[in-house]
Design a protein around this motif. Structure first.
Motif, PDB file in Angstrom:
ATOM      1  N   VAL A  63       0.842  -1.205   0.000  1.00  0.00           N
ATOM      2  CA  VAL A  63       0.000   0.000   0.000  1.00  0.00           C
ATOM      3  C   VAL A  63       0.876   1.254   0.000  1.00  0.00           C
ATOM      4  N   ASP A  64       1.954   1.246   0.759  1.00  0.00           N
ATOM      5  CA  ASP A  64       2.882   2.378   0.745  1.00  0.00           C
ATOM      6  C   ASP A  64       3.473   2.579  -0.647  1.00  0.00           C
ATOM      7  N   LEU A  65       3.821   1.483  -1.305  1.00  0.00           N
ATOM      8  CA  LEU A  65       4.359   1.556  -2.667  1.00  0.00           C
ATOM      9  C   LEU A  65       3.300   2.137  -3.613  1.00  0.00           C
ATOM     10  N   LEU A  66       2.048   1.716  -3.466  1.00  0.00           N
ATOM     11  CA  LEU A  66       0.979   2.243  -4.316  1.00  0.00           C
ATOM     12  C   LEU A  66       0.786   3.742  -4.104  1.00  0.00           C
ATOM     13  N   ALA A  95      -1.957   0.020 -20.598  1.00  0.00           N
ATOM     14  CA  ALA A  95      -0.809  -0.886 -20.669  1.00  0.00           C
ATOM     15  C   ALA A  95       0.465  -0.223 -20.144  1.00  0.00           C
ATOM     16  N   GLY A  96       0.691   1.034 -20.493  1.00  0.00           N
ATOM     17  CA  GLY A  96       1.897   1.735 -20.037  1.00  0.00           C
ATOM     18  C   GLY A  96       1.937   1.916 -18.528  1.00  0.00           C
ATOM     19  N   PRO A  97       0.899   2.521 -17.920  1.00  0.00           N
ATOM     20  CA  PRO A  97       0.906   2.669 -16.467  1.00  0.00           C
ATOM     21  C   PRO A  97       0.948   1.324 -15.732  1.00  0.00           C
ATOM     22  N   ALA A  98       0.262   0.310 -16.259  1.00  0.00           N
ATOM     23  CA  ALA A  98       0.275  -1.006 -15.611  1.00  0.00           C
ATOM     24  C   ALA A  98       1.657  -1.639 -15.673  1.00  0.00           C
ATOM     25  N   SER A  99       2.319  -1.488 -16.800  1.00  0.00           N
ATOM     26  CA  SER A  99       3.681  -2.010 -16.939  1.00  0.00           C
ATOM     27  C   SER A  99       4.633  -1.284 -15.986  1.00  0.00           C
ATOM     28  N   LEU A 100       4.456   0.011 -15.868  1.00  0.00           N
ATOM     29  CA  LEU A 100       5.277   0.791 -14.949  1.00  0.00           C
ATOM     30  C   LEU A 100       5.041   0.351 -13.502  1.00  0.00           C
ATOM     31  N   LEU A 101       3.783   0.144 -13.129  1.00  0.00           N
ATOM     32  CA  LEU A 101       3.474  -0.334 -11.782  1.00  0.00           C
ATOM     33  C   LEU A 101       4.087  -1.708 -11.546  1.00  0.00           C
ATOM     34  N   SER A 102       3.997  -2.589 -12.521  1.00  0.00           N
ATOM     35  CA  SER A 102       4.610  -3.919 -12.393  1.00  0.00           C
ATOM     36  C   SER A 102       6.110  -3.805 -12.172  1.00  0.00           C
ATOM     37  N   GLY A 103       6.739  -2.867 -12.858  1.00  0.00           N
ATOM     38  CA  GLY A 103       8.171  -2.641 -12.681  1.00  0.00           C
ATOM     39  C   GLY A 103       8.501  -2.165 -11.279  1.00  0.00           C
ATOM     40  N   TRP A 104       7.689  -1.260 -10.745  1.00  0.00           N
ATOM     41  CA  TRP A 104       7.905  -0.769  -9.377  1.00  0.00           C
ATOM     42  C   TRP A 104       7.787  -1.924  -8.383  1.00  0.00           C
ATOM     43  N   ILE A 105       6.766  -2.760  -8.560  1.00  0.00           N
ATOM     44  CA  ILE A 105       6.557  -3.890  -7.656  1.00  0.00           C
ATOM     45  C   ILE A 105       7.730  -4.860  -7.761  1.00  0.00           C
ATOM     46  N   SER A 106       8.112  -5.197  -8.973  1.00  0.00           N
ATOM     47  CA  SER A 106       9.224  -6.132  -9.180  1.00  0.00           C
ATOM     48  C   SER A 106      10.520  -5.608  -8.586  1.00  0.00           C
ATOM     49  N   ALA A 107      10.778  -4.325  -8.770  1.00  0.00           N
ATOM     50  CA  ALA A 107      12.005  -3.736  -8.219  1.00  0.00           C
ATOM     51  C   ALA A 107      12.014  -3.831  -6.698  1.00  0.00           C
ATOM     52  N   ARG A 108      10.874  -3.562  -6.065  1.00  0.00           N
ATOM     53  CA  ARG A 108      10.792  -3.654  -4.603  1.00  0.00           C
ATOM     54  C   ARG A 108      11.010  -5.101  -4.145  1.00  0.00           C
TER      55      ARG A 108
END
Length: 152
Positions: A63-66, A95-108
């Motif tokens: 949730v903090d990441l979101l 698709a772009g924002p979702a891919s970016l969010l997936s990247g943030w999650i994966s990086a964390r």
């Protein structure tokens, strides 16, 4: 409109562990004041990215990441949602924002794995790839880069 319905619909097609995890996250989002007027931005993107979410982060950390993600990219998400293209093809528009969010999650998650805070499940194998399969430069031939260079 109850924007959580967008996420709930997407979770019906997800595996049960992922669906339970994202429901826990959504429950926390509903109670978190940082999202009071922003769930209309969050839920469509989270729904689009749901298939890529690994349930490894603690829900509080997720949730903090979101919240951080929306602080940085809320305006761009809003632009995508209110663009005419969203009416024609919502999946493509997000698709772009979702891919970016997936990247943030994966990086964390990768940071947590590297630091030892998380352990990958024993029944999982992870692989990395580029979106279009084109790997140039230092990644060409990965993981056999040294062998390729020696053979040349």
């Amino acid at each position: 409109m109850n924007h959580r319905q967008i996420l709930d619909a997407a979770l019906r097609s997800q595996p049960a562990p992922r669906s339970r995890y994202l429901n826990l996250v959504a429950d926390r989002v509903e109670r978190d004041g940082r999202f009071a007027d922003r769930t209309h931005l969050l839920y469509p993107v989270l729904a689009r990215a749901a298939g890529t979410v690994e349930p490894m982060l603690e829900p509080v950390e997720f949730v903090d990441l979101l919240a951080e993600f929306l602080a940085h990219h809320g305006a761009a998400i809003g632009a995508a949602l209110y663009d005419r293209a969203y009416l024609k093809d919502p999946d493509r528009a997000l698709a772009g924002p979702a891919s970016l969010l997936s990247g943030w999650i994966s990086a964390r998650i990768l940071d947590g794995l590297q630091s030892g805070r998380y352990r990958p499940p024993d029944d999982r194998t992870y692989r990395f790839h580029s979106d279009n399969g084109d790997m140039d430069g230092a990644l060409r031939g990965f993981p056999f880069h040294e062998d390729d260079a020696a053979a040349d």
